[in-house]
Design a protein around this motif. Structure first.
Motif, PDB file in Angstrom:
ATOM      1  N   CYS A 117       1.333  52.578 -48.825  1.00  0.00           N
ATOM      2  CA  CYS A 117       2.113  51.715 -49.708  1.00  0.00           C
ATOM      3  C   CYS A 117       1.561  51.768 -51.133  1.00  0.00           C
ATOM      4  CB  CYS A 117       2.104  50.290 -49.200  1.00  0.00           C
ATOM      5  SG  CYS A 117       2.698  50.133 -47.495  1.00  0.00           S
ATOM      6  N   VAL A 136       5.427  53.297 -42.148  1.00  0.00           N
ATOM      7  CA  VAL A 136       4.124  53.341 -42.824  1.00  0.00           C
ATOM      8  C   VAL A 136       3.061  53.657 -41.779  1.00  0.00           C
ATOM      9  CG1 VAL A 136       2.394  52.011 -44.086  1.00  0.00           C
ATOM     10  CG2 VAL A 136       4.839  51.724 -44.608  1.00  0.00           C
ATOM     11  N   ALA A 181       5.326  42.619 -42.632  1.00  0.00           N
ATOM     12  CA  ALA A 181       4.479  42.006 -43.670  1.00  0.00           C
ATOM     13  C   ALA A 181       5.285  41.598 -44.895  1.00  0.00           C
ATOM     14  CB  ALA A 181       3.361  42.966 -44.078  1.00  0.00           C
ATOM     15  N   LEU A 182       6.556  41.970 -44.929  1.00  0.00           N
ATOM     16  CA  LEU A 182       7.384  41.629 -46.089  1.00  0.00           C
ATOM     17  C   LEU A 182       7.685  40.138 -46.094  1.00  0.00           C
ATOM     18  CD1 LEU A 182       9.003  42.896 -48.489  1.00  0.00           C
ATOM     19  CD2 LEU A 182      10.971  42.902 -46.942  1.00  0.00           C
ATOM     20  N   CYS A 238      10.139  49.283 -47.975  1.00  0.00           N
ATOM     21  CA  CYS A 238       9.472  48.572 -46.880  1.00  0.00           C
ATOM     22  C   CYS A 238      10.256  48.667 -45.580  1.00  0.00           C
ATOM     23  CB  CYS A 238       9.219  47.119 -47.280  1.00  0.00           C
ATOM     24  SG  CYS A 238       8.112  46.994 -48.706  1.00  0.00           S
ATOM     25  N   CYS A 244       5.643  42.017 -50.878  1.00  0.00           N
ATOM     26  CA  CYS A 244       4.684  42.299 -49.824  1.00  0.00           C
ATOM     27  C   CYS A 244       3.819  41.058 -49.583  1.00  0.00           C
ATOM     28  CB  CYS A 244       3.796  43.476 -50.216  1.00  0.00           C
ATOM     29  SG  CYS A 244       2.559  43.861 -48.953  1.00  0.00           S
ATOM     30  N   ARG A 257      -2.615  45.759 -48.748  1.00  0.00           N
ATOM     31  CA  ARG A 257      -1.553  46.624 -48.238  1.00  0.00           C
ATOM     32  C   ARG A 257      -2.115  48.022 -47.925  1.00  0.00           C
ATOM     33  NH1 ARG A 257      -1.540  46.607 -53.571  1.00  0.00           N
ATOM     34  NH2 ARG A 257      -0.730  48.313 -54.842  1.00  0.00           N
ATOM     35  N   PRO A 258      -1.425  48.732 -47.017  1.00  0.00           N
ATOM     36  CA  PRO A 258      -1.914  50.053 -46.604  1.00  0.00           C
ATOM     37  C   PRO A 258      -1.960  51.069 -47.745  1.00  0.00           C
ATOM     38  CG  PRO A 258      -0.250  49.222 -45.077  1.00  0.00           C
ATOM     39  CD  PRO A 258      -0.230  48.310 -46.269  1.00  0.00           C
ATOM     40  N   MET A 315       2.853  50.211 -39.477  1.00  0.00           N
ATOM     41  CA  MET A 315       3.264  48.835 -39.748  1.00  0.00           C
ATOM     42  C   MET A 315       4.464  48.529 -38.847  1.00  0.00           C
ATOM     43  SD  MET A 315       1.213  47.481 -41.914  1.00  0.00           S
ATOM     44  CE  MET A 315       2.082  45.929 -42.228  1.00  0.00           C
ATOM     45  N   ILE A 369       1.113  40.998 -47.878  1.00  0.00           N
ATOM     46  CA  ILE A 369      -0.306  41.366 -47.795  1.00  0.00           C
ATOM     47  C   ILE A 369      -0.654  42.304 -48.940  1.00  0.00           C
ATOM     48  CG2 ILE A 369      -0.500  41.004 -45.293  1.00  0.00           C
ATOM     49  CD1 ILE A 369      -0.243  44.110 -45.006  1.00  0.00           C
ATOM     50  N   CYS A 417       9.560  45.909 -42.736  1.00  0.00           N
ATOM     51  CA  CYS A 417       8.159  45.738 -42.378  1.00  0.00           C
ATOM     52  C   CYS A 417       7.886  44.245 -42.139  1.00  0.00           C
ATOM     53  CB  CYS A 417       7.284  46.257 -43.521  1.00  0.00           C
ATOM     54  SG  CYS A 417       5.522  45.929 -43.302  1.00  0.00           S
TER      55      CYS A 417
HETATM   56  S1  SF4 Z   1       4.209  47.183 -49.258  1.00  0.00           S
HETATM   57 FE1  SF4 Z   1       3.669  45.516 -47.806  1.00  0.00          FE
HETATM   58  S2  SF4 Z   1       5.647  44.824 -46.998  1.00  0.00           S
HETATM   59 FE2  SF4 Z   1       6.006  46.833 -47.921  1.00  0.00          FE
HETATM   60  S3  SF4 Z   1       5.745  48.346 -46.242  1.00  0.00           S
HETATM   61 FE3  SF4 Z   1       3.737  48.123 -47.256  1.00  0.00          FE
HETATM   62  S4  SF4 Z   1       2.688  46.531 -46.082  1.00  0.00           S
HETATM   63 FE4  SF4 Z   1       4.848  46.371 -45.572  1.00  0.00          FE
END
Ligand code: SF4
Length: 108
Positions: free
Chosen positions: A77, A26, A59-60, A22, A67, A73-74, A49, A69, A57
Motif C-alpha cells: 500500500c 494486497v 482495514a478501510l 483498496c 485507511c 499499512r502494508p 489483507m 491502519i 479491504c
Molecule cells: S491502504 Fe489500508 S485500507 Fe487500503 S488496502 Fe492498504 S491496508 Fe487496506
C-alpha cells in the motif's frame, strides 16, 4: 454500493476517490505487522489483507474512505502511486463496472 461519479474523469486524487485501490489484493510482506483478524489466506496460501463482502479491504474506514491502519499499512500500500498508471487503470475498470451495473439495473 459506492457511487462511481468520482472515478470516471479528471485527475486522480484520494480525496476524490472511493479508495478503489483498496479493493485490490494486497499480498503481505514479511516486514508487515498487520493484526491477524485483518488478514486472510488465499488458495495459493498467500497472506493477504482480508476483504469484506463488498470487496473492500477490511482495514478501510468505510465512513471516511480512509485507511484505518494508515500508520502501519502494508508495504504494498505504501508503494502504490496515487495518480500513476495502475491507479488510473483500476479507477477506469471500477467506473466501467459501475456503469455496466447501472445499465443492467435500468434494463431490468
Ligand atoms: S491502504 Fe489500508 S485500507 Fe487500503 S488496502 Fe492498504 S491496508 Fe487496506
Amino acid at each position: 454500493m459506492r457511487p462511481d461519479s468520482r472515478h470516471a474523469e479528471g485527475k486522480a486524487h484520494c480525496s476524490r476517490c472511493d479508495a478503489v485501490c483498496c479493493r485490490l489484493t494486497v499480498v503481505l510482506q514479511p516486514e508487515d505487522r498487520i493484526p491477524a483478524h485483518l488478514t486472510a489466506r488465499t488458495d495459493a496460501n498467500l497472506l493477504v489483507m482480508a476483504h469484506d463482502e463488498d470487496g473492500w479491504c477490511v482495514a478501510l474506514d468505510g465512513a471516511r474512505m480512509n485507511c484505518g491502519i494508515y500508520e502501519s499499512r502494508p508495504e504494498v500500500c505504501r508503494r502504490f502511486v496515487m495518480g500513476g498508471p495502475y491507479c488510473h487503470a483500476v479507477r477506469e475498470e471500477y467506473a466501467d463496472d459501475q456503469r455496466r451495473l447501472i445499465e443492467v439495473a435500468l434494463l431490468s
